[in-house]
Motif scaffolding. Structure first.
Motif, PDB file in Angstrom:
ATOM      1  N   LYS A 250       1.036  -1.173   0.122  1.00  0.00           N
ATOM      2  CA  LYS A 250       0.155  -0.006   0.022  1.00  0.00           C
ATOM      3  C   LYS A 250       0.855   1.092   0.026  1.00  0.00           C
ATOM      4  N   ARG A 254       0.694   4.145  -2.705  1.00  0.00           N
ATOM      5  CA  ARG A 254       0.516   5.395  -2.527  1.00  0.00           C
ATOM      6  C   ARG A 254       1.589   6.434  -3.197  1.00  0.00           C
ATOM      7  N   SER A 265      -6.404   8.758  -2.877  1.00  0.00           N
ATOM      8  CA  SER A 265      -7.259   8.470  -1.943  1.00  0.00           C
ATOM      9  C   SER A 265      -7.011   6.734  -1.316  1.00  0.00           C
ATOM     10  N   GLU A 266      -7.382   6.755  -0.007  1.00  0.00           N
ATOM     11  CA  GLU A 266      -7.246   5.254   0.440  1.00  0.00           C
ATOM     12  C   GLU A 266      -7.966   4.224  -0.116  1.00  0.00           C
ATOM     13  N   ASP A 267      -9.284   4.798  -0.303  1.00  0.00           N
ATOM     14  CA  ASP A 267     -10.192   3.787  -1.170  1.00  0.00           C
ATOM     15  C   ASP A 267      -9.680   3.152  -2.347  1.00  0.00           C
ATOM     16  N   VAL A 269      -6.308   3.059  -3.265  1.00  0.00           N
ATOM     17  CA  VAL A 269      -5.361   2.365  -2.755  1.00  0.00           C
ATOM     18  C   VAL A 269      -5.964   0.910  -2.370  1.00  0.00           C
ATOM     19  N   GLU A 270      -6.684   0.577  -1.462  1.00  0.00           N
ATOM     20  CA  GLU A 270      -7.325  -0.626  -1.057  1.00  0.00           C
ATOM     21  C   GLU A 270      -7.664  -1.426  -2.239  1.00  0.00           C
TER      22      GLU A 270
END
Ligand SMILES: O[C@H]1[C@H](O)[C@@H](O)[C@H](O)[C@@H](O)[C@H]1O
Length: 556
Positions: A250, A254, A265-267, A269-270
């Motif tokens: 991750k 990023r 956004s973390e979304d 990346v997930e």
């Protein structure tokens, strides 16, 4: 793995739901579904601008390409200036052994590189190749006998073979997909650049006593710089995910996908990590490495599309080498000395320079014209140039000088040959990873890389004997024949891959080589791409000329 995927559009069943309700779903359809689902969900991490860090990373990785080029390029100049520095005047046999020791090492290095990269990781294998570059160069620099020179070249060869596989692999796993093709060519540009620099330094040191030792020793510098900086560089997200090192993956994602001065956004990346997990072939972490390798071998042999990918990738690498280009790369100084030129090393810089300049042309054109079309056009140009050079050799008088018209004719058509080579077959085979499904990519690219070095070895070790036994005309005539044989192979077996996604390519190879279908799909995708660009222009949307069609459509 896919069980906890969170997709935005709840009306579409998630891949996890599909997988749990349809037990007959084969892996390819599942993967394809997952990708379609991701696209349908409307968010794609690939559509943003990548971080400049990616380009920095690619440049740093391309040092491996540079070393591949430098270390295979300097031998031409070194051989002509060695004199009796290795104890006696070098015979043809000595020259052949010294030159081909690197190719033999590279063949062995290429064979193990794919598996090593899966076991140790891309980063450590790159660092290992650097170590071999440094040890090999140090031994050569200090050598006073033919055999120590051969040993140094052999060790360095392992580094070259490993680097030739690992650099494009690292780039293709790091690069955002829409930049992948060209970033891989950037590595070929580094190879050809390394060859030019080796030639130029070789020419500068031509009359310096023991100058070839400086030439060889200088290769230690880029290897040491890359090594020092690469220790700080990350592993590829795909490798990290395959090892269950999700948090590190991750972090790298990023880095790669955050545009300048912003954080992705973390979304997203997930989602990227989940997608990598879906594509990651290590379904059974409990399997031993040997079992995983056996599984990959079986997948390669029993699944027809994988086998076709192997045939195409190995065929392209075979054509690249058996078309004889490296006989010029390695022996052009001796060749031009024989033709009558006074400064043969300087003349052969033109060979390396033309190779590099036309690699830039390929860089610009490859995605626009298409790999297959470029090859179908340039391979016959190579063959014609070789035939003309062969005829000129036949008429070249024994004691000709560089101003003899036949000598000039040889030089001019050798340049045409190099230009055609560099804009097509010099590059296209290194796009090899796009042909393979993820599960067999390491193994498939290893086989293709090994074919490259096996061909390289055959040509570098037989060229001088061929020149003696079947004359220069016979040798270059033979290369012309092999080019045309390769052209037939491309005509019947190599589909057009430009504008197609990796999934498209693997789908194409399912029922055959898919030539007609690929041309149609490629044309359609290209038309779609151009139309999207036109629309975007008319609506005043700022569109990067190189952006992918899906990206354009999303912007609209
Ligand atoms: O793609 C490269 C490049 O064309 C080099 O100039 C050549 O020496 C290598 O053999 C080849 O693999």
């Amino acid at each position: 793995m896919a069980a906890d995927l969170e997709f935005e559009d709840k009306s579409i069943p998630s891949p996890a739901e599909i997988a749990s309700t349809d037990s007959n779903l084969d892996r390819d359809s599942f993967n394809q579904y997952a990708v379609d689902h991701e696209v349908a969900a409307g968010v794609d991490i690939e559509s943003g601008r990548p971080n400049p860090f990616v380009f920095l990373l690619v440049i740093l990785v391309s040092f491996s390409g540079f070393l591949f080029g430098y270390d295979t390029g300097y031998i031409s100049g070194a051989l002509t200036s060695m004199g009796t520095d290795l104890g006696h005047e070098l015979s043809d046999g000595d020259e052949s052994f010294i030159t081909s020791a690197t190719s033999l090492g590279a063949l062995l290095g290429g064979i193990i590189a794919g598996s090593l990269a899966d076991v140790l990781g891309r980063k450590w294998v790159t660092l290992g190749a650097n170590t071999l570059f440094i040890i090999g160069a140090a031994i050569q620099t200090a050598s006073h006998t033919v055999w120590t020179m051969i040993a140094g070249r052999f060790i360095m060869g392992w580094g070259v073979g490993i680097a030739s596989l690992i650099a494009p692999l690292y780039i293709s796993e790091m690069a955002p997909s829409r930049f992948r093709g060209r970033l891989v060519i950037l590595n070929v540009l580094a190879i050809t650049g390394g060859q030019v620099i080796a030639y130029a330094i070789g020419a500068g040191l031509e009359s310096v006593d023991n100058g070839w030792r400086i030439l060889v020793g200088l290769g230690i510098l880029p290897a040491a710089v890359q090594m020092a900086m690469f220790i700080l560089m990350p592993e590829t997200p795909r490798f990290l995910v395959s090892r269950g090192r999700t948090e590190e993956a991750k972090r790298v994602i990023r880095w790669i996908y955050s545009p300048r001065n912003a954080v992705v956004s973390e979304d997203l990346v997930e989602k990227k990590v989940k997608l990598l997990e879906i594509f990651n072939n290590e379904q059974h972490p409990e399997w031993s490495r040997a079992r995983r390798l056996r599984y990959a071998v079986r997948q390669l042999v029993v699944i027809p599309e994988n086998m076709r990918a192997v045939i195409i990738a190995c065929m392209l690498q075979g054509i690249q080498q058996f078309s004889g280009f490296n006989s010029l790369m390695y022996f052009s100084s001796s060749l031009f000395a024989m033709v009558g030129f006074n400064h043969p090393t300087a003349v052969s810089i033109i060979v390396a320079g033309t190779n590099m300049a036309f690699t830039i042309i390929a860089f610009i054109l490859i995605d626009r014209i298409g790999r297959r079309r470029i090859l179908l056009f340039t391979i016959p140009c190579m063959a014609i140039s070789l035939v003309i050079a062969a005829i000129a050799f036949h008429y070249l008088p024994a004691n000709a000088t560089g101003s003899n018209p036949w000598a000039i004719c040889i030089l001019v058509f050798m340049m045409c040959y190099v230009a055609s080579y560099a804009s097509g077959i010099g590059n296209v085979p290194w796009q090899q990873s796009e042909l393979f499904a993820m599960q067999v990519r390491g193994l498939g690219t290893s086989l293709a890389t090994a074919t490259n070095w096996a061909g390289n070895l055959v040509i570098s070790s037989t060229y001088l004997t061929m020149m003696d036994n079947i004359t220069p005309s016979g040798t270059f005539g033979l290369f012309a024949g092999l080019c045309m044989l390769g052209w037939i192979g491309v005509l019947f077996m190599y589909p057009e891959t430009a504008y197609l996604t990796l999934e498209d390519i693997q789908g194409l190879l399912k029922g055959g080589f898919g030539i007609k279908k690929s041309q149609k799909m490629s044309r359609e995708q290209r038309a779609k791409h151009l139309a999207a660009r036109e629309n975007a222009k008319m609506e005043g949307v700022a569109v990067d000329v190189d952006v992918d069609v899906d990206v354009v459509e999303k912007q609209l």
